[in-house]
Motif scaffolding. Structure first.
Motif, PDB file in Angstrom:
ATOM      1  N   GLU A 152       0.880  -1.167   0.000  1.00  0.00           N
ATOM      2  CA  GLU A 152       0.000   0.000   0.000  1.00  0.00           C
ATOM      3  C   GLU A 152       0.917   1.217   0.000  1.00  0.00           C
ATOM      4  N   GLU A 153       0.336   2.388   0.193  1.00  0.00           N
ATOM      5  CA  GLU A 153       1.120   3.617   0.073  1.00  0.00           C
ATOM      6  C   GLU A 153       2.388   3.595   0.930  1.00  0.00           C
ATOM      7  N   ASN A 154       2.252   3.236   2.214  1.00  0.00           N
ATOM      8  CA  ASN A 154       3.442   3.221   3.069  1.00  0.00           C
ATOM      9  C   ASN A 154       3.660   1.866   3.738  1.00  0.00           C
ATOM     10  N   LEU A 155       3.095   0.820   3.141  1.00  0.00           N
ATOM     11  CA  LEU A 155       3.223  -0.533   3.670  1.00  0.00           C
ATOM     12  C   LEU A 155       4.007  -1.385   2.670  1.00  0.00           C
ATOM     13  N   PHE A 156       5.013  -2.071   3.183  1.00  0.00           N
ATOM     14  CA  PHE A 156       5.913  -2.840   2.323  1.00  0.00           C
ATOM     15  C   PHE A 156       6.084  -4.248   2.857  1.00  0.00           C
ATOM     16  N   SER A 157       6.470  -5.159   1.973  1.00  0.00           N
ATOM     17  CA  SER A 157       6.889  -6.478   2.427  1.00  0.00           C
ATOM     18  C   SER A 157       8.275  -6.742   1.885  1.00  0.00           C
ATOM     19  N   TYR A 192       6.172  -4.203   6.872  1.00  0.00           N
ATOM     20  CA  TYR A 192       6.491  -3.016   7.667  1.00  0.00           C
ATOM     21  C   TYR A 192       5.866  -1.768   7.081  1.00  0.00           C
ATOM     22  N   GLN A 193       5.630  -0.806   7.993  1.00  0.00           N
ATOM     23  CA  GLN A 193       5.024   0.471   7.628  1.00  0.00           C
ATOM     24  C   GLN A 193       6.092   1.551   7.746  1.00  0.00           C
TER      25      GLN A 193
END
Length: 80
Positions: free
Chosen positions: A21-26, A71-72
């Motif tokens: 998402e905009e500021n969510l990564f894996s 992580y965000q």
């Protein structure tokens, strides 16, 4: 003999993170790694590189000799 467990206090992406998402990564890492959850940690592209931001680790999954972090990003350092 089991796989050694590594304790990490920063996220090193090596540019392999995936935006969810905009500021969510894996990010998938080799081996089993433990990270602190829900407290700000530094994000770097390489271990010796500059800090690119701060993140909160929301989820940690360990399976098949891999660790998957979700992580965000909470702060981004601008690179000029």
């Amino acid at each position: 003999m089991g796989m050694p467990l590594e304790l990490n206090t920063m996220i090193v992406t090596k540019g392999r993170e995936n935006r969810l998402e905009e500021n969510l990564f894996s990010l998938e890492k080799e081996g089993y790694r433990i990270y602190p959850l829900e407290i700000p940690v530094e994000v770097r592209k390489t271990k010796e590189g500059e800090v690119s931001g701060q993140a909160l680790i929301k989820k940690l999954e360990l399976s098949d000799s891999k660790t998957i972090l979700t992580y965000q990003l909470i702060a981004l350092k601008s690179t000029n």
